[in-house]
Design an enzyme around this catalytic site. Structure first.
Site, PDB file in Angstrom:
ATOM      1  N   SER A 110       0.846  -1.187   0.000  1.00  0.00           N
ATOM      2  CA  SER A 110       0.000   0.000   0.000  1.00  0.00           C
ATOM      3  C   SER A 110       0.893   1.253   0.000  1.00  0.00           C
ATOM      4  O   SER A 110       1.667   1.444  -0.934  1.00  0.00           O
ATOM      5  CB  SER A 110      -0.953  -0.034   1.206  1.00  0.00           C
ATOM      6  N   GLU A 203      -2.116  -2.913  -8.025  1.00  0.00           N
ATOM      7  CA  GLU A 203      -3.327  -3.128  -7.237  1.00  0.00           C
ATOM      8  C   GLU A 203      -3.768  -1.777  -6.700  1.00  0.00           C
ATOM      9  O   GLU A 203      -3.008  -0.821  -6.711  1.00  0.00           O
ATOM     10  CB  GLU A 203      -3.065  -4.112  -6.090  1.00  0.00           C
ATOM     11  N   HIS A 273      -5.293  -5.225  -1.443  1.00  0.00           N
ATOM     12  CA  HIS A 273      -5.966  -4.916  -0.191  1.00  0.00           C
ATOM     13  C   HIS A 273      -7.082  -5.914   0.128  1.00  0.00           C
ATOM     14  O   HIS A 273      -8.222  -5.540   0.419  1.00  0.00           O
ATOM     15  CB  HIS A 273      -6.533  -3.506  -0.243  1.00  0.00           C
TER      16      HIS A 273
END
Length: 300
Positions: A110, A203, A273
């Site tokens: 992330s 992602e 996630h």
């Protein structure tokens, strides 16, 4: 070829630090227990339980904490506590001189994409994988085991079911990538990492479909897609749409740009996630095979 830090062995010391959103000692308890169960010793940085608005302490504290772990030769790995936002605010304050003398693993995803990309730009491997905050999440056991295997240098090979948007082919190249928003924001900065000849993985979470398209336009216009060896498309979780629909899913948007080129593409790769977020070693050479029955990724 990027430098791989020494793999962990029982008895090694690992540090948990916060570079972005704040966390508490209680929220780190499961990670400490699990890492100890792997035979490791664990230290918590001063950023754990520190708070400055949404951050794990002021920028100066988070930078100082991370720097101390980089500089400490006894620390063999740094596990980032949590994502959110804040890593790019401190990354330019970090000095990797001592790290270069004693390389160590840095693991996270992330917001930690910034560190993964920065380290690869400097010539070092790192791990895109689960962070301490979610070590005990339901359904995440396979992801956690993949992180352990990556840290201890055990073989990594993943098989992914067939997806209708896949483009078949075989590619070899170093792995690079992470969160699409972060990758797009890093373009033109000292943390921007070349993608040519590499296998890119992407992602994202809770992004508007229009924003996904805008980011793909930017990546394409800056040449980030043109010379890829291959593309892995991970989870695009909780994608948002406007009142007037964009008209494509996140995967369909990505396909619009990927189809302009000839590299193999595997959709539905278990990274991102969601509980299934398998560890990938950024900078590690890998072989991607996309065939009629699905895709397989094997590190070399």
């Amino acid at each position: 070829m990027p430098i791989a830090p020494p793999f962990l062995r029982p008895g090694d010391l690992v540090a948990i630090v916060g570079t972005a959103r704040k966390v508490s000692h209680a929220e780190m308890a499961a990670a400490v227990t699990i890492l100890t169960g792997w035979g490791l010793r664990v230290t918590l940085g001063e950023s754990i339980a520190a708070a400055h608005h949404q951050f794990a302490g002021p920028d100066e504290l988070r930078a100082r904490d991370f720097q101390q772990q980089l500089d400490n030769p006894e620390v063999r790995a740094i596990i980032c506590a949590r994502g959110g936002y804040g890593t790019t605010r401190i990354i330019d304050e970090l000095d990797f001189t001592a790290f270069a003398r004693h390389p160590k693993w840095v693991a996270g995803f992330s917001d930690i994409t910034a560190l993964n990309s920065h380290l690869l730009r400097l010539g070092y491997e790192s791990i895109h994988g689960v962070m301490a905050f979610i070590f005990d999440q339901a359904g995440g056991e396979e992801s956690l085991e993949s992180l352990r295997r990556a840290l201890f240098g055990e073989p990594v090979a993943y098989a992914v079911p067939l997806h209708p948007l896949n483009r078949p082919g075989i590619a070899t190249g170093e792995l690079t990538g992470g969160n699409l928003t972060l990758l797009q924001h890093l373009i033109g900065t000292p943390s921007d990492c070349p993608t040519a000849g590499r296998i890119l993985f992407i992602e994202d979470v809770a992004e508007y479909l229009m924003s996904v398209d805008r980011m793909l336009v930017h990546l394409d216009r800056t040449g980030k897609l043109r010379d890829l060896a291959g593309l892995l498309v991970g989870h695009f979780t909780d994608s948002q749409d406007n009142a007037i629909p964009f008209g494509q899913t996140a995967y369909e948007i990505i396909d619009t740009y990927a189809r302009r080129y000839n590299f193999p593409v595997a959709y539905g790769f278990p990274v991102g996630h969601e509980p299934q977020n398998l560890a990938l070693i950024c900078g590690r050479a890998a072989r991607l095979e996309v065939a009629a029955d699905g895709a397989r990724l094997t590190t070399l």
